[in-house]
Design a protein around this motif. Sequence first.
Motif, PDB file in Angstrom:
ATOM      1  N   LYS B  16       0.832  -1.204   0.000  1.00 59.42           N
ATOM      2  CA  LYS B  16       0.000   0.000   0.000  1.00 59.42           C
ATOM      3  C   LYS B  16       0.866   1.254   0.000  1.00 59.42           C
ATOM      4  CE  LYS B  16      -4.248  -1.124  -0.264  1.00 59.42           C
ATOM      5  NZ  LYS B  16      -4.802  -2.200   0.553  1.00 59.42           N
ATOM      6  N   GLN B  17       1.943   1.182   0.792  1.00 57.86           N
ATOM      7  CA  GLN B  17       2.849   2.325   0.901  1.00 57.86           C
ATOM      8  C   GLN B  17       3.498   2.628  -0.450  1.00 57.86           C
ATOM      9  OE1 GLN B  17       6.083   1.006   3.303  1.00 57.86           O
ATOM     10  NE2 GLN B  17       7.367   2.815   2.959  1.00 57.86           N
ATOM     11  N   ILE B  18       3.887   1.585  -1.164  1.00 54.40           N
ATOM     12  CA  ILE B  18       4.458   1.776  -2.500  1.00 54.40           C
ATOM     13  C   ILE B  18       3.405   2.366  -3.434  1.00 54.40           C
ATOM     14  CG2 ILE B  18       5.381   0.601  -4.528  1.00 54.40           C
ATOM     15  CD1 ILE B  18       6.622  -1.458  -2.538  1.00 54.40           C
ATOM     16  N   MET B  19       2.193   1.841  -3.337  1.00 55.98           N
ATOM     17  CA  MET B  19       1.134   2.335  -4.216  1.00 55.98           C
ATOM     18  C   MET B  19       0.822   3.806  -3.936  1.00 55.98           C
ATOM     19  SD  MET B  19      -1.408  -0.947  -4.602  1.00 55.98           S
ATOM     20  CE  MET B  19      -2.750  -0.056  -5.359  1.00 55.98           C
ATOM     21  N   ILE B  39       9.677   7.115  -7.372  1.00 53.64           N
ATOM     22  CA  ILE B  39       8.643   6.427  -6.602  1.00 53.64           C
ATOM     23  C   ILE B  39       9.272   5.767  -5.376  1.00 53.64           C
ATOM     24  CG2 ILE B  39       6.996   4.502  -6.625  1.00 53.64           C
ATOM     25  CD1 ILE B  39       6.545   5.190  -9.629  1.00 53.64           C
ATOM     26  N   ALA B  40      10.431   5.121  -5.609  1.00 55.10           N
ATOM     27  CA  ALA B  40      11.137   4.478  -4.499  1.00 55.10           C
ATOM     28  C   ALA B  40      11.522   5.508  -3.445  1.00 55.10           C
ATOM     29  CB  ALA B  40      12.375   3.752  -5.022  1.00 55.10           C
ATOM     30  N   SER B  46      14.402   1.322  -1.644  1.00 55.69           N
ATOM     31  CA  SER B  46      15.249   1.282  -2.821  1.00 55.69           C
ATOM     32  C   SER B  46      14.417   0.752  -4.002  1.00 55.69           C
ATOM     33  CB  SER B  46      16.450   0.383  -2.581  1.00 55.69           C
ATOM     34  OG  SER B  46      16.064  -0.956  -2.663  1.00 55.69           O
ATOM     35  N   PRO B  47      14.817   1.144  -5.220  1.00 56.21           N
ATOM     36  CA  PRO B  47      14.044   0.725  -6.395  1.00 56.21           C
ATOM     37  C   PRO B  47      13.824  -0.785  -6.450  1.00 56.21           C
ATOM     38  CG  PRO B  47      15.713   2.319  -7.013  1.00 56.21           C
ATOM     39  CD  PRO B  47      15.959   1.988  -5.569  1.00 56.21           C
ATOM     40  N   GLY B  48      14.876  -1.516  -6.093  1.00 55.08           N
ATOM     41  CA  GLY B  48      14.770  -2.977  -6.160  1.00 55.08           C
ATOM     42  C   GLY B  48      13.604  -3.528  -5.354  1.00 55.08           C
ATOM     43  N   THR B  49      13.331  -2.899  -4.225  1.00 51.84           N
ATOM     44  CA  THR B  49      12.258  -3.394  -3.357  1.00 51.84           C
ATOM     45  C   THR B  49      10.901  -3.374  -4.058  1.00 51.84           C
ATOM     46  OG1 THR B  49      13.466  -2.547  -1.464  1.00 51.84           O
ATOM     47  CG2 THR B  49      11.156  -3.101  -1.120  1.00 51.84           C
ATOM     48  N   ILE B  50      10.686  -2.351  -4.852  1.00 48.64           N
ATOM     49  CA  ILE B  50       9.409  -2.249  -5.557  1.00 48.64           C
ATOM     50  C   ILE B  50       9.144  -3.497  -6.389  1.00 48.64           C
ATOM     51  CG2 ILE B  50       8.125  -0.938  -7.299  1.00 48.64           C
ATOM     52  CD1 ILE B  50       9.477   1.561  -6.332  1.00 48.64           C
ATOM     53  N   TYR B  51      10.239  -4.023  -6.949  1.00 47.48           N
ATOM     54  CA  TYR B  51      10.094  -5.189  -7.822  1.00 47.48           C
ATOM     55  C   TYR B  51       9.809  -6.474  -7.054  1.00 47.48           C
ATOM     56  CZ  TYR B  51      11.327  -2.303 -11.732  1.00 47.48           C
ATOM     57  OH  TYR B  51      11.307  -1.327 -12.687  1.00 47.48           O
ATOM     58  N   PHE B  54       5.836  -5.650  -7.128  1.00 48.75           N
ATOM     59  CA  PHE B  54       5.172  -5.457  -8.419  1.00 48.75           C
ATOM     60  C   PHE B  54       6.101  -5.917  -9.529  1.00 48.75           C
ATOM     61  CE2 PHE B  54       3.453  -2.423  -5.424  1.00 48.75           C
ATOM     62  CZ  PHE B  54       2.082  -2.558  -5.610  1.00 48.75           C
ATOM     63  N   LYS B  55       5.526  -6.620 -10.491  1.00 50.03           N
ATOM     64  CA  LYS B  55       6.342  -7.181 -11.567  1.00 50.03           C
ATOM     65  C   LYS B  55       7.092  -6.102 -12.343  1.00 50.03           C
ATOM     66  CE  LYS B  55       5.784  -9.655 -15.897  1.00 50.03           C
ATOM     67  NZ  LYS B  55       4.835  -9.564 -17.020  1.00 50.03           N
ATOM     68  N   ASN B  56       6.438  -5.001 -12.620  1.00 51.58           N
ATOM     69  CA  ASN B  56       7.083  -3.923 -13.377  1.00 51.58           C
ATOM     70  C   ASN B  56       6.276  -2.633 -13.225  1.00 51.58           C
ATOM     71  OD1 ASN B  56       4.876  -4.162 -15.163  1.00 51.58           O
ATOM     72  ND2 ASN B  56       5.942  -5.762 -16.297  1.00 51.58           N
ATOM     73  N   LYS B  57       6.750  -1.607 -13.880  1.00 49.73           N
ATOM     74  CA  LYS B  57       6.130  -0.285 -13.774  1.00 49.73           C
ATOM     75  C   LYS B  57       4.658  -0.322 -14.210  1.00 49.73           C
ATOM     76  CE  LYS B  57       7.114   4.483 -15.228  1.00 49.73           C
ATOM     77  NZ  LYS B  57       7.875   5.306 -16.214  1.00 49.73           N
ATOM     78  N   GLU B  58       4.392  -1.000 -15.306  1.00 54.95           N
ATOM     79  CA  GLU B  58       3.018  -1.093 -15.804  1.00 54.95           C
ATOM     80  C   GLU B  58       2.093  -1.732 -14.773  1.00 54.95           C
ATOM     81  OE1 GLU B  58       5.240  -1.904 -18.431  1.00 54.95           O
ATOM     82  OE2 GLU B  58       4.523  -0.612 -20.074  1.00 54.95           O
ATOM     83  N   GLU B  59       2.605  -2.754 -14.131  1.00 55.69           N
ATOM     84  CA  GLU B  59       1.757  -3.471 -13.188  1.00 55.69           C
ATOM     85  C   GLU B  59       1.483  -2.628 -11.937  1.00 55.69           C
ATOM     86  OE1 GLU B  59       2.186  -7.666 -13.425  1.00 55.69           O
ATOM     87  OE2 GLU B  59       1.883  -7.880 -11.271  1.00 55.69           O
TER      88      GLU B  59
END
Lengths: 210, 210
Positions: B16-19, B39-40, B46-51, B54-59
């Motif tokens: 939720k926090q990432i979103m 966004i990170a 860190s950017p890596g955590t987002i992945y 979420f699979k990718n930016k689109e997702e």
Amino acid sequence: MGIHERKQREKEQRRKQIMEAARKVFSAKGFNRATMEEIAGEAELSPGTIYLYFKNKEELHTSLSIDILEYISVQMKKFINRHDINAEQKMHLLKDTFIDVYEYDPMVLINLFHLQSGETLTNLSAEVLEELKQTSADALSAITSVVTEGIERGLFVEKHPVALADIIWATYSGVVLWVDSKRLLNNEKDFVKQTLDTAFEIMVNGFKRK
Amino acid sequence: MGIHERKQREKEQRRKQIMEAARKVFSAKGFNRATMEEIAGEAELSPGTIYLYFKNKEELHTSLSIDILEYISVQMKKFINRHDINAEQKMHLLKDTFIDVYEYDPMVLINLFHLQSGETLTNLSAEVLEELKQTSADALSAITSVVTEGIERGLFVEKHPVALADIIWATYSGVVLWVDSKRLLNNEKDFVKQTLDTAFEIMVNGFKRK
DNA sequence: TTATTTTTTGAACATCATTTAGTATCTGTC
DNA sequence: GACAGATACTAAATGATGTTCAAAAAATAA
């Protein structure tokens, strides 16, 4: 002094050639997945050359959109001033024009509708932005003239003509975008034509004064 | 065994926090100009955590769209089964819901309408794609139920209810996209609300059986 | 033929989205 | 409380691609 003119012609020709290549690639891949390298390959040029003719990828893409908008305007101008048909019949011809353009190149039209977003507009040069503004205004004014005629003849409700023209254009773009994405989402067949037919029927019915 | 559950909760919270961070950045920059790094940063990760979430930016972006769609569905479900108002009044409430959502976060809604295009859909994982399909279908079925009621009570014309629901949704998205891009193009004020009002007036008028 | 201008090239650069190898933190076990 | 394994995270590397630029090629003028 024919050399200078020939060079001008050749320059214009090269521009067209790049746009034609871009049309193919954008149409097949969409904006983000199309690469400048592939467009350059299709045009048998190096990537660098494209930047001598277009400021950036967005501007190249926008030039295609402007072309379509111009085409739509030309088609509309063929009938908006006819005196032998009324505004309702002109609405019918508007719809036919919209369907023709969609069927001619669905992807480029869809990309045109996608384009009109803030992030893209800020990446355009002043000239191209001005051209886009002018061409949109042109297309919209053709639609507005049909609506205005309908209102003045007492056929359509007395709403602001510009608002009604916006609604016509918005319905066109909305139906194309939504029905197409529904098709992709559900692997169903292409209902754009049928939906546009119904949408215009509803809209014309809604425009009529009671 | 509360540990496992707490971890689940924390995982959901991080998501939720990432979103929420993504919502801010996408809303300010649009899809293409928003960077995963920003966004990170906004999420203090860190950017890596987002992945990992979420699979990718689109997702990531699509997840925001799904949230909005779900919110719209929830709002609609509050009134679609009411017996004290008729289909025409429900159309009015539909419009109000649409305007509320637009005013709550225009950019995210605009991005939602933009991103249901082919190139994006192919970059989604099967689960998220399925979720998006389900949520869209849900929202559309709420709209369809209003139209169906109108037809069954003899108030609306006898068209295919799904086609009419598509037209309602398409008009919503079309008006939002077009009127907003017109605003950007001409630096004019925001006419989305007024145009949606008129569009619904025309549409309801057009739906009515004569 | 030579100098100058125009046009094109393709490699270099910069900007991200995404991956990955490594680190820190937490959990359960002895 | 120490240790092994699992989990969560990070920072740096990788790769793709839009864009720029110095140099080459081609065309034109002298």
